[in-house]
Enzyme design. Structure first.
Site, PDB file in Angstrom:
ATOM      1  N   CYS A  68       0.871  -1.139   0.000  1.00  0.00           N
ATOM      2  CA  CYS A  68       0.044  -0.049   0.013  1.00  0.00           C
ATOM      3  C   CYS A  68       0.855   1.153   0.021  1.00  0.00           C
ATOM      4  O   CYS A  68       1.472   1.754   1.144  1.00  0.00           O
ATOM      5  CB  CYS A  68      -1.051  -0.077   1.311  1.00  0.00           C
ATOM      6  SG  CYS A  68      -1.958   1.314   1.335  1.00  0.00           S
ATOM      7  N   CYS A 109      -0.473   4.025   2.111  1.00  0.00           N
ATOM      8  CA  CYS A 109      -0.409   3.981   3.604  1.00  0.00           C
ATOM      9  C   CYS A 109       1.010   4.179   3.860  1.00  0.00           C
ATOM     10  O   CYS A 109       1.022   4.878   5.169  1.00  0.00           O
ATOM     11  CB  CYS A 109      -0.748   2.435   3.844  1.00  0.00           C
ATOM     12  SG  CYS A 109      -2.435   1.848   3.182  1.00  0.00           S
ATOM     13  N   ASP A 110       2.006   3.548   3.270  1.00  0.00           N
ATOM     14  CA  ASP A 110       3.169   3.694   3.712  1.00  0.00           C
ATOM     15  C   ASP A 110       4.478   4.416   3.018  1.00  0.00           C
ATOM     16  O   ASP A 110       5.464   4.528   3.236  1.00  0.00           O
ATOM     17  CB  ASP A 110       3.870   2.181   3.710  1.00  0.00           C
ATOM     18  CG  ASP A 110       2.926   1.251   4.816  1.00  0.00           C
ATOM     19  OD1 ASP A 110       2.434   1.691   5.725  1.00  0.00           O
ATOM     20  OD2 ASP A 110       2.919   0.152   4.193  1.00  0.00           O
TER      21      ASP A 110
END
Length: 309
Positions: free
Chosen positions: A133, A136-137
């Site tokens: 992701c 997300c990261d």
């Protein structure tokens, strides 16, 4: 007893809930363990949803869908479905908290999850530098170098997204051609800080207690090993469908599935079991696009209303 149990709260499940309740079904519950929205909420940029002129994140695109879908009586239960069985004309939906619900019809709209790359070190370092992701990261690697593994639309789109914050992105692919839309390929090639590392096999991702330190790839032509010293590795190599809730005690499935356990449906989203439908990424031949999943949900709901008469 429920008129319809919807399993999954992504675009397919939400749209089915909207059409089913607006179409007259009075007792419809959508089972989704987390917040509705589906896997698309993890996407960084959506630019091809009809009517959406501006580029938005998946989270922004899905923000109003649950509210709209619940206007006509759709209920959302935050629970995970562990198994679906059928006896006579009645389905039993078994939930992870040990309770059960009976339903006249069921729609499986559980979608899919990112597939693992299967290379050495991936499992051990997942969550410590290996991710699926970018939204997300990606922030953790601002002004650093990262590697993206894959050659489809998702891989290229996320490489472009990461290129906006990372100093360099290595796009690692086992072939020298991509399985992505021409416009996506064009966007990727326009990014000066994306280096294409093609026609290679991922040998391993390695690291220590602090996380990922690098990625080793082997040329398919020369066998030469190249060491990409990056702290972050993002994999986008396909998806596995979430059809386990249809698995019965004897290991068989409640309805017909293919070798990848994708649910076999017809053009009305019907399985070979009367009253059981599937929509979105979990079904065979899914295009894996938000607009297609939403269309599946609407198609399924219209036909479920007809089935229940």
């Amino acid at each position: 007893m429920l008129d319809l149990a919807i399993i999954g709260g992504g675009p397919a499940g939400l749209t089915a809930g909207l059409y089913a309740t607006r179409g007259g079904l009075k007792n419809v519950t959508m089972f989704e363990m987390g917040m509705p929205g589906g896997q698309i909420t993890g996407s960084s940029e959506i630019e091809n949803y009809p009517g959406q002129v501006e580029i938005v994140s998946g989270m922004d695109l899905m923000e109003s869908w649950p509210k709209q879908a619940m206007r006509f009586g759709l209920k959302h239960e935050m629970n995970q479905v562990s198994k679906v069985t059928k006896s006579g004309d009645v389905f039993t939906v078994e939930l992870s908290d040990g309770t059960k619900q009976e339903a006249k019809s069921v729609l499986l709209a559980t979608g899919s999850v990112p597939k693992k790359g299967g290379f050495k070190g991936e499992k051990e370092l997942f969550g410590r530098g290996v991710s699926t992701c970018a939204t997300c990261d990606g922030f953790f690697y601002k002004n650093k170098e990262v590697a993206v593994i894959g050659g489809g639309d998702s891989a290229l789109e996320e490489a472009v997204y990461l290129a906006k914050m990372c100093s360099k992105v290595y796009l690692v692919h086992r072939r020298d051609t991509y399985r992505a839309a021409p416009s996506t390929i064009e966007h990727m090639k326009a990014c000066e800080n994306i280096e294409e590392v093609t026609n290679v096999i991922v040998e391993e991702v390695y690291g220590d207690a602090s996380g990922v330190l690098g990625l080793k790839v082997k040329s398919k032509e020369t066998g030469e090993i190249r060491d990409l010293e990056v702290p972050g590795v993002f994999t986008f190599v396909g998806r596995d469908v979430l059809s386990d809730s249809l698995k019965q005690d004897d290991g068989s499935y409640l309805c017909e599935v293919n070798e990848a356990t994708e649910v076999v449906v017809d053009l009305k989203m019907r399985t070979n079991v009367p009253g059981l439908y599937a929509a979105g990424d979990v079904r065979i031949d899914a295009a894996k696009q938000v607009v297609c999943a939403a269309a599946d949900g609407a198609t399924a709901a219209v036909n479920i209303i007809e089935f229940l008469g």
